[in-house]
Write an enzyme that holds these catalytic residues in place. Structure first.
Site, mmCIF file in Angstrom:
data_model
loop_
_atom_site.group_PDB
_atom_site.id
_atom_site.type_symbol
_atom_site.label_atom_id
_atom_site.label_comp_id
_atom_site.label_asym_id
_atom_site.label_seq_id
_atom_site.Cartn_x
_atom_site.Cartn_y
_atom_site.Cartn_z
ATOM 1 N N ASN A 27 -10.032 4.410 -2.192
ATOM 2 C CA ASN A 27 -9.043 5.651 -2.177
ATOM 3 C C ASN A 27 -8.849 5.903 -3.672
ATOM 4 O O ASN A 27 -8.111 4.918 -4.013
ATOM 5 C CB ASN A 27 -8.144 6.079 -2.027
ATOM 6 C CG ASN A 27 -7.376 7.152 -1.873
ATOM 7 O OD1 ASN A 27 -7.861 7.757 -2.709
ATOM 8 N ND2 ASN A 27 -6.621 8.395 -1.183
ATOM 9 N N HIS A 63 -12.578 14.159 0.271
ATOM 10 C CA HIS A 63 -11.761 12.515 -0.697
ATOM 11 C C HIS A 63 -12.319 11.651 -0.067
ATOM 12 O O HIS A 63 -12.379 11.930 1.267
ATOM 13 C CB HIS A 63 -10.561 13.701 -0.549
ATOM 14 C CG HIS A 63 -8.966 12.390 -0.948
ATOM 15 N ND1 HIS A 63 -9.868 11.674 -1.510
ATOM 16 C CD2 HIS A 63 -8.544 11.831 -0.295
ATOM 17 C CE1 HIS A 63 -8.714 10.648 -2.129
ATOM 18 N NE2 HIS A 63 -7.698 11.205 -1.444
ATOM 19 N N CYS A 76 -4.117 12.990 -5.356
ATOM 20 C CA CYS A 76 -5.467 13.196 -4.497
ATOM 21 C C CYS A 76 -6.598 14.570 -5.109
ATOM 22 O O CYS A 76 -7.784 14.216 -5.001
ATOM 23 C CB CYS A 76 -5.452 12.394 -3.077
ATOM 24 S SG CYS A 76 -4.926 11.099 -3.153
HETATM 25 O O1 UT7 Z 1 -5.763 10.120 -0.247
HETATM 26 C C1 UT7 Z 1 -4.240 10.779 0.214
HETATM 27 C C2 UT7 Z 1 -4.123 10.463 1.428
HETATM 28 N N1 UT7 Z 1 -3.585 9.419 2.081
HETATM 29 C C3 UT7 Z 1 -3.918 8.370 3.369
HETATM 30 O O2 UT7 Z 1 -4.894 9.704 3.647
HETATM 31 C C4 UT7 Z 1 -4.040 7.386 3.848
HETATM 32 C C5 UT7 Z 1 -3.845 8.816 5.260
HETATM 33 N N2 UT7 Z 1 -3.197 7.630 6.580
HETATM 34 C C6 UT7 Z 1 -4.601 6.000 6.600
HETATM 35 O O3 UT7 Z 1 -5.272 6.067 6.399
HETATM 36 C C7 UT7 Z 1 -4.275 5.351 7.458
HETATM 37 O O4 UT7 Z 1 -2.537 5.862 8.349
HETATM 38 C C8 UT7 Z 1 -3.791 3.995 7.039
HETATM 39 C C9 UT7 Z 1 -4.721 3.064 6.782
HETATM 40 C C10 UT7 Z 1 -2.806 4.092 6.268
HETATM 41 C C11 UT7 Z 1 -2.959 3.135 8.455
HETATM 42 O O5 UT7 Z 1 -3.675 3.242 8.999
HETATM 43 P P1 UT7 Z 1 -2.468 3.519 10.956
HETATM 44 O O6 UT7 Z 1 -4.110 3.349 12.411
HETATM 45 O O7 UT7 Z 1 -2.360 4.855 10.880
HETATM 46 O O8 UT7 Z 1 -2.015 2.193 11.192
HETATM 47 P P2 UT7 Z 1 -0.295 1.982 11.437
HETATM 48 O O9 UT7 Z 1 -0.174 2.315 10.095
HETATM 49 O O10 UT7 Z 1 -0.148 3.154 12.338
HETATM 50 O O11 UT7 Z 1 -0.046 0.426 11.384
HETATM 51 C C12 UT7 Z 1 -0.684 -0.148 12.754
HETATM 52 C C13 UT7 Z 1 -0.555 -1.312 12.390
HETATM 53 C C14 UT7 Z 1 1.322 -1.826 12.459
HETATM 54 O O12 UT7 Z 1 1.397 -2.694 13.043
HETATM 55 P P3 UT7 Z 1 2.235 -2.855 14.155
HETATM 56 O O13 UT7 Z 1 3.558 -2.714 13.917
HETATM 57 O O14 UT7 Z 1 1.551 -2.185 15.044
HETATM 58 O O15 UT7 Z 1 2.311 -4.181 14.494
HETATM 59 C C15 UT7 Z 1 1.429 -1.507 10.551
HETATM 60 O O16 UT7 Z 1 1.577 -2.976 9.674
HETATM 61 O O17 UT7 Z 1 -1.369 -2.281 12.025
HETATM 62 C C16 UT7 Z 1 -0.175 -2.954 10.597
HETATM 63 N N3 UT7 Z 1 -1.162 -2.700 8.780
HETATM 64 C C17 UT7 Z 1 -1.981 -3.836 8.730
HETATM 65 N N4 UT7 Z 1 -2.126 -4.922 9.537
HETATM 66 C C18 UT7 Z 1 -3.154 -5.720 8.667
HETATM 67 C C19 UT7 Z 1 -0.894 -1.907 8.576
HETATM 68 N N5 UT7 Z 1 -1.072 -2.638 7.175
HETATM 69 C C20 UT7 Z 1 -2.470 -3.187 7.480
HETATM 70 C C21 UT7 Z 1 -3.062 -4.089 6.925
HETATM 71 N N6 UT7 Z 1 -3.783 -5.719 7.757
HETATM 72 N N7 UT7 Z 1 -3.208 -4.023 5.359
#
Ligand code: UT7
Length: 322
Positions: free
Chosen positions: A279, A249, A113
């Site tokens: 992204n 980004h 990225c």
């Molecule tokens: O470009 C390179 C760099 N990459 C990034 O910058 C990405 C960085 N990370 C992020 O943007 C975020 O961490 C994400 C968008 C990937 C995830 O958001 P989050 O607020 O950190 O969510 P999380 O991973 O802590 O997950 C929260 C909940 C989980 O469920 P439980 O365990 O709380 O029951 C996940 O399983 O959300 C669930 N979850 C989803 N639910 C619906 C994860 N993905 C999804 C989804 N739809 N697509």
């Protein structure tokens, strides 16, 4: 003193649009979750047979037209991608032929990225040192090809696209400074674990696709991008208020908000396109840049701060007078 100046921008997104509602039909997710956690509404996905070079060509032609430059003017091509058309030749060489450019150096850079920021840093150094006078710099991806469409934690986040700029040698700045960093100790936080040399583990399903420890990457991205903003301003002895536009980004609107807060920058001065294309990895910064140039927001003489963070980890920034 020789500087490099950005004299034209271009971009291209594939026609095929996949909305959050479309994703709901085949993966356990919701439009509400995706928008609240990321700010993404839709992404563009390359059609079968449409490659990174195809997208790069459209963006490059747009940038060359905006710059008023033809194939004979370009004496360097640097293309950032994680999703090259082939193992080799480089996508930069394939693009060079498409554009009827011959003889100049053409190569790919791979910083996921952060790729476009790296490519801009490399091209800027070629021009400053006198090794090139007019460079085509592209970020292009068909990231959809390395996504596991059954993994809701990654497949909803990414999309395909390309952006490009033309840089030209000038007595006036131009690019004021570039800051490139990496720390390979974090490789396994965001990776495609298999590959050409390591091989493909056929016992492990989906090893050829993106895997990410999202929450940890998120925290690292926010902290690291905050630090790179400070580093960039200190190097140039500038105040936060001296920056006219932040071009971040486009990974997650919450990360963008955090960096804008760090800069005390109102969101009206931040270019945000993440909702429209998700992204797009190396394409994301030049896509946002071109959007804000073409809609008239970014004006000549303004000070721009571009930044990115990605797999590696890699991160970096470019400060430029447009
Ligand atoms: O470009 C390179 C760099 N990459 C990034 O910058 C990405 C960085 N990370 C992020 O943007 C975020 O961490 C994400 C968008 C990937 C995830 O958001 P989050 O607020 O950190 O969510 P999380 O991973 O802590 O997950 C929260 C909940 C989980 O469920 P439980 O365990 O709380 O029951 C996940 O399983 O959300 C669930 N979850 C989803 N639910 C619906 C994860 N993905 C999804 C989804 N739809 N697509």
């Amino acid at each position: 003193m020789t500087y490099s100046r950005i004299i034209g921008t271009g971009s291209y997104l594939p026609d095929n649009v996949v909305s959050n509602q479309d994703l709901e039909k085949f993966v356990d997710t919701s439009d509400q979750w995706i928008q609240e956690r990321t700010g993404i509404k839709q992404r563009h996905i390359a059609s079968d047979g449409e490659t990174t070079c195809d997208l790069a060509e459209r963006a490059a032609r747009n940038a060359m037209e905006a710059a008023g430059k033809g194939p004979k003017d370009i004496d360097l091509i640097v293309l950032a991608t994680t999703t090259p058309d082939q193992v080799f030749p480089s996508t930069a060489c394939l693009l060079q032929s498409r554009l009827d450019i011959h003889g100049c150096a053409a190569f790919d850079v791979q910083a996921v990225c952060t790729g476009f920021i790296y490519a801009l840093g490399v091209a800027d150094n070629f021009i400053r040192s006198g090794s090139a006078r007019c460079a085509l710099v592209i970020g292009a991806e068909t990231f959809s090809r390395i996504l596991n469409w059954e993994d809701r934690t990654t497949c909803v986040l990414f999309g395909d696209g390309a952006g490009a700029v033309v840089l030209e040698a000038s007595d006036e700045p131009g690019i004021l400074s570039t800051h490139l960093h990496a720390d390979g100790d974090y490789a396994n936080m965001l990776e495609v674990p298999d590959g050409v040399s390591k091989g493909y583990d056929r016992m492990r399903a989906n090893a050829a696709f993106v895997e990410m420890r999202g929450a940890e990457v998120f925290k690292m991205a926010v902290n690291t991008l905050g630090r790179i903003v400070d580093e960039t301003l200190e190097k140039n002895r500038l105040q936060k208020s001296d920056v006219d536009w932040l071009i971040p980004h486009q990974a997650n609107i919450r990360i963008i908000h955090a960096t804008a807060r760090k800069l005390h920058m109102p969101m009206e001065r931040v270019v945000v396109t993440v909702a429209e294309h998700g992204n797009t990895s190396a394409a994301s910064v030049p896509l946002a840049f071109d959007t804000a140039v073409r809609d008239g927001r970014i004006q000549r003489g303004e000070t721009l701060l571009m930044e990115a963070f990605g797999g590696g980890f890699t991160w970096g920034s470019v400060l430029a007078r447009y």
